[in-house]
Design a protein around this motif. Structure first.
Motif, PDB file in Angstrom:
ATOM      1  N   GLU A 168       0.847  -1.212   0.000  1.00 17.93           N
ATOM      2  CA  GLU A 168       0.000   0.000   0.000  1.00 17.93           C
ATOM      3  C   GLU A 168       0.873   1.249   0.000  1.00 17.93           C
ATOM      4  N   THR A 169       1.951   1.212   0.775  1.00 19.35           N
ATOM      5  CA  THR A 169       2.861   2.359   0.832  1.00 19.35           C
ATOM      6  C   THR A 169       3.489   2.610  -0.537  1.00 19.35           C
ATOM      7  N   LYS A 170       3.833   1.510  -1.236  1.00 21.79           N
ATOM      8  CA  LYS A 170       4.421   1.633  -2.578  1.00 21.79           C
ATOM      9  C   LYS A 170       3.435   2.335  -3.515  1.00 21.79           C
ATOM     10  N   LYS A 171       2.145   2.008  -3.395  1.00 22.56           N
ATOM     11  CA  LYS A 171       1.129   2.644  -4.263  1.00 22.56           C
ATOM     12  C   LYS A 171       0.998   4.133  -3.947  1.00 22.56           C
ATOM     13  N   VAL A 172       1.130   4.486  -2.664  1.00 21.45           N
ATOM     14  CA  VAL A 172       1.037   5.897  -2.270  1.00 21.45           C
ATOM     15  C   VAL A 172       2.204   6.689  -2.847  1.00 21.45           C
ATOM     16  N   THR A 173       3.422   6.154  -2.695  1.00 26.31           N
ATOM     17  CA  THR A 173       4.593   6.890  -3.189  1.00 26.31           C
ATOM     18  C   THR A 173       4.627   6.934  -4.712  1.00 26.31           C
ATOM     19  N   MET A 174       4.225   5.849  -5.372  1.00 30.20           N
ATOM     20  CA  MET A 174       4.255   5.825  -6.840  1.00 30.20           C
ATOM     21  C   MET A 174       3.171   6.700  -7.457  1.00 30.20           C
ATOM     22  N   SER A 175       2.192   7.115  -6.649  1.00 33.94           N
ATOM     23  CA  SER A 175       1.175   8.063  -7.158  1.00 33.94           C
ATOM     24  C   SER A 175       1.696   9.495  -7.129  1.00 33.94           C
ATOM     25  N   LYS A 226      10.494  18.149  -3.219  1.00 36.25           N
ATOM     26  CA  LYS A 226      10.680  17.314  -4.409  1.00 36.25           C
ATOM     27  C   LYS A 226       9.907  16.012  -4.247  1.00 36.25           C
ATOM     28  N   VAL A 227       9.224  15.594  -5.334  1.00 39.50           N
ATOM     29  CA  VAL A 227       8.471  14.340  -5.302  1.00 39.50           C
ATOM     30  C   VAL A 227       9.455  13.179  -5.141  1.00 39.50           C
ATOM     31  N   ARG A 228       9.172  12.301  -4.188  1.00 37.47           N
ATOM     32  CA  ARG A 228      10.015  11.120  -3.980  1.00 37.47           C
ATOM     33  C   ARG A 228       9.169   9.867  -4.142  1.00 37.47           C
ATOM     34  N   THR A 229       9.520   9.034  -5.140  1.00 37.80           N
ATOM     35  CA  THR A 229       8.770   7.790  -5.368  1.00 37.80           C
ATOM     36  C   THR A 229       9.478   6.587  -4.747  1.00 37.80           C
ATOM     37  N   ASP A 230      10.730   6.769  -4.333  1.00 36.72           N
ATOM     38  CA  ASP A 230      11.457   5.691  -3.657  1.00 36.72           C
ATOM     39  C   ASP A 230      10.966   5.619  -2.219  1.00 36.72           C
ATOM     40  N   MET A 231      10.291   4.510  -1.871  1.00 41.84           N
ATOM     41  CA  MET A 231       9.698   4.467  -0.532  1.00 41.84           C
ATOM     42  C   MET A 231      10.719   4.175   0.569  1.00 41.84           C
ATOM     43  N   CYS A 232      11.950   3.897   0.177  1.00 43.01           N
ATOM     44  CA  CYS A 232      13.001   3.740   1.186  1.00 43.01           C
ATOM     45  C   CYS A 232      13.890   4.977   1.249  1.00 43.01           C
ATOM     46  N   TYR A 233      13.418   6.087   0.656  1.00 38.00           N
ATOM     47  CA  TYR A 233      14.204   7.320   0.681  1.00 38.00           C
ATOM     48  C   TYR A 233      14.438   7.741   2.133  1.00 38.00           C
ATOM     49  N   PRO A 234      15.678   8.079   2.511  1.00 31.08           N
ATOM     50  CA  PRO A 234      15.950   8.401   3.925  1.00 31.08           C
ATOM     51  C   PRO A 234      15.452   9.793   4.335  1.00 31.08           C
ATOM     52  N   ILE A 235      14.664   9.829   5.406  1.00 29.01           N
ATOM     53  CA  ILE A 235      14.164  11.085   5.971  1.00 29.01           C
ATOM     54  C   ILE A 235      14.950  11.346   7.251  1.00 29.01           C
ATOM     55  N   GLY A 236      15.670  12.458   7.294  1.00 31.34           N
ATOM     56  CA  GLY A 236      16.514  12.759   8.450  1.00 31.34           C
ATOM     57  C   GLY A 236      16.067  14.009   9.189  1.00 31.34           C
ATOM     58  N   PHE A 237      16.844  14.387  10.190  1.00 28.73           N
ATOM     59  CA  PHE A 237      16.516  15.536  11.036  1.00 28.73           C
ATOM     60  C   PHE A 237      16.293  16.794  10.202  1.00 28.73           C
ATOM     61  N   GLN A 238      15.191  17.485  10.462  1.00 27.81           N
ATOM     62  CA  GLN A 238      14.796  18.758   9.824  1.00 27.81           C
ATOM     63  C   GLN A 238      14.144  18.605   8.443  1.00 27.81           C
ATOM     64  N   ASP A 239      14.097  17.373   7.892  1.00 22.72           N
ATOM     65  CA  ASP A 239      13.471  17.199   6.576  1.00 22.72           C
ATOM     66  C   ASP A 239      11.968  17.482   6.668  1.00 22.72           C
ATOM     67  N   VAL A 240      11.434  18.112   5.617  1.00 17.84           N
ATOM     68  CA  VAL A 240      10.004  18.457   5.576  1.00 17.84           C
ATOM     69  C   VAL A 240       9.295  17.512   4.613  1.00 17.84           C
ATOM     70  N   VAL A 241       8.337  16.741   5.139  1.00 23.38           N
ATOM     71  CA  VAL A 241       7.523  15.840   4.315  1.00 23.38           C
ATOM     72  C   VAL A 241       6.186  16.523   4.081  1.00 23.38           C
TER      73      VAL A 241
END
Length: 260
Positions: free
Chosen positions: A60-67, A75-90
């Motif tokens: 389900e997560t893959k479908k969310v990111t690939m949409s 920036k749009v990120r379709t890689d669901m293993c993209y690393p989110i670190g301190f201060q990153d804005v989602v």
């Protein structure tokens, strides 16, 4: 002998700050190579599935990111293993929600909800100041950015206010006593306080002394200190508790008072 990069991560070896349970499988999502180190970041799939509950399963997560619904730092990120670190804005534009990755006072990752105005910028810690080809001055930040022609007053350990849309430096905070700082590593990870003074130890680690708003003092390495405001005023909204760590007895008393 291992050949090539590792592609798997056992669940028990995943960083404890992700707060994954032990019994939901043998493996954990391994963050892709990116702007943050593996143990200083959290993969996008854990943020969406385990923290925000936007999906129940990996697929389900893959479908969310690939949409193409999820943006990280604009920036749009379709890689669901993209690393989110301190201060990153989602940001999730379809729901109008913005989140900033922070630490709670126990050093665990915290997905903190913010307003749209605050989601337009992030704070970046300066890791190095150098000169590129043809004498162009550059700075490198904690999230892997290289910014050309910075203000000459910006030095290592300072913090810049980075505009996500334009890629420009809006303002900066000097690393100096009297400024508010967030601790991003070590035993005091997640605490905030005013920098009181810095001890230099040639050949070893410089130590910074910090005092929180309640009056508790603690010390940590200079690499763990991330200035977030001039004076006592923070440039970002802080999570519940404002970065003040309570003792076990204080925590117990607060829970009992809330029950009664």
């Amino acid at each position: 002998m291992a050949r090539g990069p590792k592609k798997h991560l056992k669940r028990l070896n995943a960083p404890k700050k992700w707060m994954l349970d032990k019994l939901s499988g043998k493996f954990a999502p391994r963050p892709s190579a990116g702007p943050h180190k593996l143990r200083e970041s959290m993969p996008l799939v854990v943020v969406l599935r385990n923290k925000l509950k936007y999906a129940l399963t990996y697929n389900e997560t893959k479908k969310v990111t690939m949409s193409r619904a999820i943006k990280v730092d604009g920036k749009v990120r379709t890689d669901m293993c993209y690393p989110i670190g301190f201060q990153d804005v989602v940001s999730i534009e379809k729901t109008g929600e913005f989140f900033r990755m922070l630490f709670d006072v126990k050093g665990r990752f915290l997905v903190h909800r913010i307003k749209k105005e605050e989601g337009s910028f992030k704070l970046c810690n300066v890791k190095s100041v150098s000169t590129a080809a043809k004498g162009i001055p550059i700075i490198t930040t904690h999230d892997g950015r290289t910014i050309r022609y910075p203000d000459p007053l910006i030095k290592v350990h300072d913090t810049i206010k980075y505009d996500i849309n334009s890629g420009k430096i809006l303002d900066f905070i000097k690393f100096e006593p009297g400024n508010l700082a967030y601790i991003t590593g070590g035993q005091n990870c997640g605490r905030t306080g005013i920098i009181t003074h810095k001890e230099k130890h040639p050949g070893s680690f410089d130590i910074v002394h910090v005092k929180d708003s309640v009056g508790h003092s603690f010390a940590t390495r200079v690499s763990n200190v991330f200035p977030i405001g001039k004076g006592k005023q923070s440039w970002i909204t802080l999570p519940k508790g404002k970065g003040v760590r309570l003792s076990i007895a204080e925590e117990r008393d607060r829970k009992l008072a809330a029950k009664s």
